[in-house]
Scaffold this motif. Structure first.
Motif, PDB file in Angstrom:
ATOM      1  N   SER A  88       0.822  -1.215   0.000  1.00 35.20           N
ATOM      2  CA  SER A  88       0.000   0.000   0.000  1.00 35.20           C
ATOM      3  C   SER A  88       0.853   1.260   0.000  1.00 35.20           C
ATOM      4  O   SER A  88       0.504   2.268  -0.614  1.00 35.20           O
ATOM      5  CB  SER A  88      -0.932  -0.013   1.204  1.00 35.20           C
ATOM      6  OG  SER A  88      -0.186  -0.038   2.420  1.00 35.20           O
ATOM      7  N   ASN A  89       1.986   1.221   0.689  1.00 37.75           N
ATOM      8  CA  ASN A  89       2.854   2.398   0.733  1.00 37.75           C
ATOM      9  C   ASN A  89       3.584   2.642  -0.583  1.00 37.75           C
ATOM     10  O   ASN A  89       4.086   3.752  -0.810  1.00 37.75           O
ATOM     11  CB  ASN A  89       3.881   2.252   1.851  1.00 37.75           C
ATOM     12  CG  ASN A  89       3.259   2.365   3.229  1.00 37.75           C
ATOM     13  OD1 ASN A  89       2.175   2.938   3.386  1.00 37.75           O
ATOM     14  ND2 ASN A  89       3.920   1.806   4.234  1.00 37.75           N
ATOM     15  N   ALA A  90       3.634   1.634  -1.436  1.00 32.43           N
ATOM     16  CA  ALA A  90       4.367   1.772  -2.700  1.00 32.43           C
ATOM     17  C   ALA A  90       3.464   2.049  -3.895  1.00 32.43           C
ATOM     18  O   ALA A  90       3.902   2.628  -4.886  1.00 32.43           O
ATOM     19  CB  ALA A  90       5.189   0.505  -2.975  1.00 32.43           C
ATOM     20  N   VAL A  91       2.173   1.647  -3.822  1.00 39.02           N
ATOM     21  CA  VAL A  91       1.287   1.784  -4.973  1.00 39.02           C
ATOM     22  C   VAL A  91       0.969   3.241  -5.280  1.00 39.02           C
ATOM     23  O   VAL A  91       0.978   3.680  -6.441  1.00 39.02           O
ATOM     24  CB  VAL A  91      -0.006   0.981  -4.759  1.00 39.02           C
ATOM     25  CG1 VAL A  91      -1.059   1.351  -5.798  1.00 39.02           C
ATOM     26  CG2 VAL A  91       0.292  -0.507  -4.840  1.00 39.02           C
ATOM     27  N   LEU A  92       0.668   4.059  -4.261  1.00 46.46           N
ATOM     28  CA  LEU A  92       0.312   5.457  -4.490  1.00 46.46           C
ATOM     29  C   LEU A  92       1.419   6.237  -5.204  1.00 46.46           C
ATOM     30  O   LEU A  92       1.148   6.950  -6.176  1.00 46.46           O
ATOM     31  CB  LEU A  92      -0.054   6.121  -3.157  1.00 46.46           C
ATOM     32  CG  LEU A  92      -1.401   5.679  -2.554  1.00 46.46           C
ATOM     33  CD1 LEU A  92      -1.626   6.366  -1.212  1.00 46.46           C
ATOM     34  CD2 LEU A  92      -2.553   5.978  -3.508  1.00 46.46           C
ATOM     35  N   PRO A  93       2.689   6.130  -4.789  1.00 43.38           N
ATOM     36  CA  PRO A  93       3.746   6.808  -5.556  1.00 43.38           C
ATOM     37  C   PRO A  93       3.855   6.317  -6.996  1.00 43.38           C
ATOM     38  O   PRO A  93       4.144   7.106  -7.910  1.00 43.38           O
ATOM     39  CB  PRO A  93       5.017   6.486  -4.764  1.00 43.38           C
ATOM     40  CG  PRO A  93       4.544   6.215  -3.383  1.00 43.38           C
ATOM     41  CD  PRO A  93       3.211   5.561  -3.538  1.00 43.38           C
ATOM     42  N   VAL A  94       3.595   5.039  -7.227  1.00 39.40           N
ATOM     43  CA  VAL A  94       3.666   4.513  -8.596  1.00 39.40           C
ATOM     44  C   VAL A  94       2.596   5.156  -9.476  1.00 39.40           C
ATOM     45  O   VAL A  94       2.858   5.584 -10.608  1.00 39.40           O
ATOM     46  CB  VAL A  94       3.507   2.980  -8.589  1.00 39.40           C
ATOM     47  CG1 VAL A  94       3.307   2.451 -10.009  1.00 39.40           C
ATOM     48  CG2 VAL A  94       4.738   2.331  -7.972  1.00 39.40           C
ATOM     49  N   LEU A  95       1.364   5.272  -8.962  1.00 36.19           N
ATOM     50  CA  LEU A  95       0.298   5.883  -9.736  1.00 36.19           C
ATOM     51  C   LEU A  95       0.593   7.360 -10.004  1.00 36.19           C
ATOM     52  O   LEU A  95       0.373   7.862 -11.116  1.00 36.19           O
ATOM     53  CB  LEU A  95      -1.029   5.733  -8.977  1.00 36.19           C
ATOM     54  CG  LEU A  95      -1.524   4.291  -8.802  1.00 36.19           C
ATOM     55  CD1 LEU A  95      -2.814   4.277  -7.991  1.00 36.19           C
ATOM     56  CD2 LEU A  95      -1.737   3.616 -10.150  1.00 36.19           C
ATOM     57  N   ALA A  96       1.079   8.081  -8.986  1.00 36.31           N
ATOM     58  CA  ALA A  96       1.393   9.497  -9.174  1.00 36.31           C
ATOM     59  C   ALA A  96       2.495   9.683 -10.206  1.00 36.31           C
ATOM     60  O   ALA A  96       2.422  10.566 -11.077  1.00 36.31           O
ATOM     61  CB  ALA A  96       1.793  10.110  -7.830  1.00 36.31           C
ATOM     62  N   LEU A  97       3.517   8.855 -10.133  1.00 37.68           N
ATOM     63  CA  LEU A  97       4.614   8.958 -11.095  1.00 37.68           C
ATOM     64  C   LEU A  97       4.155   8.613 -12.507  1.00 37.68           C
ATOM     65  O   LEU A  97       4.650   9.181 -13.485  1.00 37.68           O
ATOM     66  CB  LEU A  97       5.766   8.041 -10.663  1.00 37.68           C
ATOM     67  CG  LEU A  97       6.571   8.503  -9.450  1.00 37.68           C
ATOM     68  CD1 LEU A  97       7.578   7.436  -9.052  1.00 37.68           C
ATOM     69  CD2 LEU A  97       7.295   9.816  -9.753  1.00 37.68           C
ATOM     70  N   THR A  98       3.209   7.696 -12.633  1.00 38.11           N
ATOM     71  CA  THR A  98       2.704   7.333 -13.958  1.00 38.11           C
ATOM     72  C   THR A  98       1.994   8.519 -14.612  1.00 38.11           C
ATOM     73  O   THR A  98       2.212   8.824 -15.791  1.00 38.11           O
ATOM     74  CB  THR A  98       1.747   6.140 -13.851  1.00 38.11           C
ATOM     75  OG1 THR A  98       2.442   5.030 -13.269  1.00 38.11           O
ATOM     76  CG2 THR A  98       1.227   5.737 -15.221  1.00 38.11           C
ATOM     77  N   LEU A  99       1.121   9.198 -13.849  1.00 35.41           N
ATOM     78  CA  LEU A  99       0.431  10.368 -14.388  1.00 35.41           C
ATOM     79  C   LEU A  99       1.417  11.470 -14.756  1.00 35.41           C
ATOM     80  O   LEU A  99       1.295  12.122 -15.802  1.00 35.41           O
ATOM     81  CB  LEU A  99      -0.585  10.880 -13.364  1.00 35.41           C
ATOM     82  CG  LEU A  99      -1.756   9.922 -13.061  1.00 35.41           C
ATOM     83  CD1 LEU A  99      -2.622  10.499 -11.954  1.00 35.41           C
ATOM     84  CD2 LEU A  99      -2.580   9.655 -14.309  1.00 35.41           C
ATOM     85  N   LEU A 100       2.403  11.694 -13.893  1.00 34.76           N
ATOM     86  CA  LEU A 100       3.414  12.716 -14.191  1.00 34.76           C
ATOM     87  C   LEU A 100       4.205  12.337 -15.448  1.00 34.76           C
ATOM     88  O   LEU A 100       4.511  13.205 -16.283  1.00 34.76           O
ATOM     89  CB  LEU A 100       4.356  12.862 -12.996  1.00 34.76           C
ATOM     90  CG  LEU A 100       5.509  13.866 -13.160  1.00 34.76           C
ATOM     91  CD1 LEU A 100       4.954  15.279 -13.394  1.00 34.76           C
ATOM     92  CD2 LEU A 100       6.413  13.838 -11.929  1.00 34.76           C
ATOM     93  N   ALA A 101       4.517  11.071 -15.597  1.00 36.21           N
ATOM     94  CA  ALA A 101       5.278  10.621 -16.764  1.00 36.21           C
ATOM     95  C   ALA A 101       4.491  10.823 -18.048  1.00 36.21           C
ATOM     96  O   ALA A 101       5.045  11.189 -19.089  1.00 36.21           O
ATOM     97  CB  ALA A 101       5.672   9.150 -16.604  1.00 36.21           C
ATOM     98  N   ILE A 102       3.170  10.603 -18.006  1.00 38.72           N
ATOM     99  CA  ILE A 102       2.345  10.808 -19.200  1.00 38.72           C
ATOM    100  C   ILE A 102       2.398  12.271 -19.640  1.00 38.72           C
ATOM    101  O   ILE A 102       2.549  12.589 -20.829  1.00 38.72           O
ATOM    102  CB  ILE A 102       0.894  10.366 -18.917  1.00 38.72           C
ATOM    103  CG1 ILE A 102       0.832   8.832 -18.744  1.00 38.72           C
ATOM    104  CG2 ILE A 102      -0.030  10.802 -20.049  1.00 38.72           C
ATOM    105  CD1 ILE A 102      -0.512   8.324 -18.308  1.00 38.72           C
ATOM    106  N   GLY A 103       2.282  13.205 -18.675  1.00 34.43           N
ATOM    107  CA  GLY A 103       2.380  14.619 -19.015  1.00 34.43           C
ATOM    108  C   GLY A 103       3.731  14.996 -19.579  1.00 34.43           C
ATOM    109  O   GLY A 103       3.848  15.737 -20.560  1.00 34.43           O
ATOM    110  N   LEU A 104       4.785  14.457 -18.976  1.00 34.83           N
ATOM    111  CA  LEU A 104       6.132  14.761 -19.461  1.00 34.83           C
ATOM    112  C   LEU A 104       6.368  14.191 -20.856  1.00 34.83           C
ATOM    113  O   LEU A 104       7.053  14.803 -21.678  1.00 34.83           O
ATOM    114  CB  LEU A 104       7.170  14.202 -18.478  1.00 34.83           C
ATOM    115  CG  LEU A 104       7.251  14.900 -17.114  1.00 34.83           C
ATOM    116  CD1 LEU A 104       8.243  14.174 -16.216  1.00 34.83           C
ATOM    117  CD2 LEU A 104       7.663  16.361 -17.276  1.00 34.83           C
TER     118      LEU A 104
END
Length: 824
Positions: A170-186
């Motif tokens: 649970s502590n690792a999934v939220l950062p993964v989702l946030a980084l995925t959205l940021l990566a799409i924008g970049l």
């Protein structure tokens, strides 16, 4: 419908959208894979953490196992269960060698089998309605009547494991989702910026005139630089091709204009000619002009073809005989009979180049010789200094010295060519082909009259150096040079590099007898002939102390010792260099620690005796019978028994500490040694010498490797591999962190663990091959088969550090000294 289909096929697509869609799919897929990986990692990390607690609990209980009156007793230490969290249920069981439960949960013991290894094993079972994780550890004990394994099981339910795993996930999934959205924008922003240089490049190309083929100088990112370089290269080749075509057209127009004009004039005159004889002469001139024009056009086309092929570098392998054979087949039979060919070894020499160009080169030379001479044409080939030379010799008028350089130019002919049909392109084509293949063309005067055209072409390196390669192969296959080791001092031996070089030196500090270790060095230098090996022999404890104290004049590249506990302490204290040897996976788990200490031998601790002093029917086959033999015949064996001085010998202390852990008769045996005034030595060879010459009757805990080798040499000794338990140690290698030649040390580690190195260990050295399945007489399987006792390898692991605790070691040595050397 056809128009619609055509429009659909020709509709442009957006690379930007395709890249973004692909990046989006990959990012989402990567996120899913990453989450799955994190979940798996969380489960594995949780299992590892709790398994270590389980193993520590089981090992703590195993350390409390004792034997009293030949019965197994154990007092469960408080620390064995204090390490658990208290949120899960814990169960345990201790079984004696007869599978009887000493303490704990009998139903747990009933579900589990016997464990015959000191390394923890883990199992998941259904116990009392829940899935429980069980750690099982074996503890080898030896009593006067028997030797066997005590089994310890510790089980724990898995609620806390699952809770820790879910928390990590649970502590690792939220950062993964946030980084995925940021990566799409970049990615979207990056794609937009990435295509900007291509737009600028497009504007540059659109603004150019059709005949502007100069290089593009617009600054572009490095990712697009290869595209621009390829485009510049293409335009350069296109410009060169256009220049060549323009030049060819201009020259052809100039050269063809004259024969065509002559043909036209001759034809017009012939049309008005009334005299048949004169008409015949006119027609002959027309034919001659037509032949000349035809040959000129043919040569121009051939030159264009060859220029194209030379530019495209169409390389293949052929032979001189094949090239000349193609030329000869294209000649009339009468002309072909004039060729006298003598190629010798050059006939089948490989030629690397364009087959068509080489054929036309040779055809032009042969045609010139046939045209300008009437006699035979000699073609001679030979190989000299890595090059192939071919000479075409004729008896024609030759070429004057001042004209030899001019006739190599296009449309240039010598004075001797007057009256002969020709274009002036033949020799220029020959020169261009020879030069394009890295060769040369020479026009020489032939002795006795005539011309000699000499063409030299380089041979492929493999062919030109075949003799050298054959010599090198012979040297590699030849036996190693018999270089006698040069002793530098009493304990150091230098083994020079077999190839005579001195650039690389491997310094080894070890405890193995130099004559035995010389086999390893010889086999290693057979593979590395450029390495000099300096081997310094010492004892195990001095090796450890000298390295720590920094007393060595030359820093060692490799430490080799049979006292593996001391080696492990060096590694544990940060003195070892980590190395992932490719052969690490073939080693048994007990024979290496992490990637820093590597075992490479399999050596049992054995009992040796002199058959002239001890009869076969009284030979002690177990540790208990040895103690009884000494106790009942004290006077007979006084001063005749020997073992290690454990205060001086590192390997002696290691074996004694392991004996004390396993055997309940160890101190009884030590007391027997004291009663007969046993003699103590710092090394196995000294004990072997005493038993062999009869000054000693028996040696205890002698390394089997030395004993087997000495017996094979014919020494009058016999060897007993005990029937109760057999301690087995492995000599270990360690690369010091400050090793001057770490790469050479890594190479020697690889050699020692490889099949070649293990064959040396299983061969005449009798040190024993530790890798299962090795080839040789002294493998781990054949050594184990010499006795009936339980094989107990001394594992390389942190457990060896316990016996090296300063206080524990001193108390052990004091007790030993008090028992074996009591004061009057």
């Amino acid at each position: 419908m056809d128009r619609t289909a055509t429009a659909t096929r020709q509709r442009p697509f957006s690379i930007r959208r395709r890249i973004f869609a692909l990046a989006l799919v990959l990012l989402l897929a990567a996120s899913v894979v990453l989450i799955v990986f994190i979940r798996d990692y969380a489960e594995r990390a949780s299992d590892r953490a709790f398994d270590r607690l389980l193993a520590a609990s089981a090992l703590t209980i195993a350390g409390a196992v004792q034997v009293e009156n030949e019965a197994v007793v154990v007092e469960i230490p408080f620390a064995a269960f204090a390490m658990f969290s208290g949120q899960d249920r814990v169960f345990y069981a201790v079984e004696d060698p007869d599978a009887l439960t000493v303490t704990g949960y009998e139903d747990l013991a009933a579900q589990m089998g016997e464990t015959v290894s000191s390394e923890p094993t883990f199992t998941d079972i259904l116990y009392r309605g829940e899935i429980a994780r069980v750690a099982s550890v074996g503890r080898l004990i030896s009593t006067p009547s028997d030797t066997g394994w005590v089994t310890i099981h510790v089980a724990e339910t898995q609620n806390q494991r699952e809770a820790l795993s879910n928390e990590i996930l649970s502590n690792a999934v939220l950062p993964v989702l946030a980084l995925t959205l940021l990566a799409i924008g970049l990615v979207w922003f990056g794609i937009s910026r990435m295509f900007a240089p291509l737009t600028e490049l497009e504007h540059e190309l659109r603004a150019r005139s059709p005949d502007d083929l100069s290089p593009i100088t617009v600054p572009v990112p490095s990712e697009v630089e290869h595209l621009v370089s390829a485009l510049n290269g293409f335009m350069a080749r296109l410009q060169k091709a256009m220049e060549r075509v323009s030049g060819l057209v201009a020259e052809a127009a100039h050269e063809v204009r004259t024969p065509l004009a002559s043909l036209r004039a001759q034809a017009e005159i012939a049309m008005d000619e009334q005299d048949p004889e004169a008409l015949r002469r006119r027609v002959g001139r027309i034919h001659t002009g037509a032949v000349q024009a035809s040959q000129l056009v043919s040569q121009l086309l051939m030159e264009a073809t060859i220029s194209h092929r030379m530019e495209n570098s169409e390389i293949e392998t052929t032979t001189l005989a094949s090239v000349i054979g193609d030329v000869r087949q294209r000649l009339d039979p009468d002309q072909a009979q004039r060729l006298q060919i003598a190629l010798g070894q050059a006939a089948e020499a490989p030629l690397r180049g364009d087959r068509v160009a080489l054929r036309e080169m040779m055809r032009n030379v042969v045609d010139n010789a046939l045209v300008y001479s009437d006699g035979p044409i000699d073609i001679v080939g030979h190989i000299d200094k890595g090059a192939l030379s071919v000479e075409v010799n004729d008896r024609g008028p030759g070429i004057e010295a001042g004209e030899k350089s001019e006739v190599l130019e296009r449309f240039k002919r010598g004075k001797a060519s007057n009256g002969k049909v020709g274009s002036g392109l033949g020799l220029s084509i020959v020169a261009r082909v020879a030069q394009a293949h890295g060769g040369s063309l020479r026009l020489l005067d032939r002795t006795g009259g005539g011309l000699s055209v000499a063409i030299t072409l380089p041979l492929p390196r493999r062919a030109s150096s075949s003799k050298a390669l054959g010599l090198a192969a012979a040297l590699l296959l030849a036996p190693a040079l018999a270089l006698s080791p040069v002793p530098a001092d009493a304990a150091t031996t230098i083994y020079p590099a077999p190839d005579g070089s001195s650039a690389q030196t491997l310094n080894i500090l070890g405890v193995t007898d130099t004559p035995l270790f010389a086999h390893f060095i010889a086999a290693y230098q057979a593979q590395r002939r450029d390495v000099t090996v300096v081997y310094e022999e010492t004892d195990s404890l001095p090796l450890f102390r000298r390295y720590l104290d920094g007393e060595m004049e030359t820093a060692p590249d490799l430490l080799i010792s049979s006292a593996s506990d001391l080696q492990l302490k060096l590694a544990n204290d940060g003195h070892a260099l980590a190395y992932d040897s490719p052969y690490l996976g073939s080693l048994p788990e007990w024979a290496h620690w992490r990637n820093e200490v590597f075992g490479f031998t399999f050596e049992p601790a054995v009992i040796i005796y002199n058959p002239d002093l001890i009869d076969d029917d009284e030979v002690p086959r177990t540790h208990l019978t040895l103690a009884e033999l000494i106790e009942t015949q004290t006077d007979r064996f006084r001063g005749k028994i020997a073992t290690y001085d454990i205060a001086l010998s590192g390997v002696g202390y290691l074996l004694a500490a392991q004996d004390q852990t396993i055997s309940s008769t160890f101190w009884r045996l030590a007391n027997a040694f004291g009663r007969v005034n046993a003699r103590f030595s710092g090394s196995s060879p000294a004990i072997l010498n005493g038993v062999a010459d009869g000054s000693l009757a028996l040696g205890y805990n002698v390394l089997g490797s030395y004993a087997f080798a000495r017996q094979a040499e014919g020494a009058p000794i016999e060897i007993v591999v005990p029937d109760d338990y057999v301690l087995v140690l492995t000599r270990s290698m360690l690369i010091p962190r400050d090793a001057p030649n770490a790469e050479l040390a890594k190479g020697f580690v690889d050699f020692a663990l490889s099949p070649a190195g293990q064959a040396v260990a299983a061969g005449p050295t009798a040190l024993g091959a530790v890798v299962p399945g090795s080839a040789g007489e002294w493998t781990s399987e054949t050594i184990a088969a010499r006795g009936r006792g339980v094989i107990q390898p001394i594992p390389l692991g942190p457990g060896l550090l316990v016996a090296l605790d300063t206080l524990r070691r001193q108390r052990f040595l004091d007790t030993w000294q008090e028992i074996v050397s009591p004061k009057p």
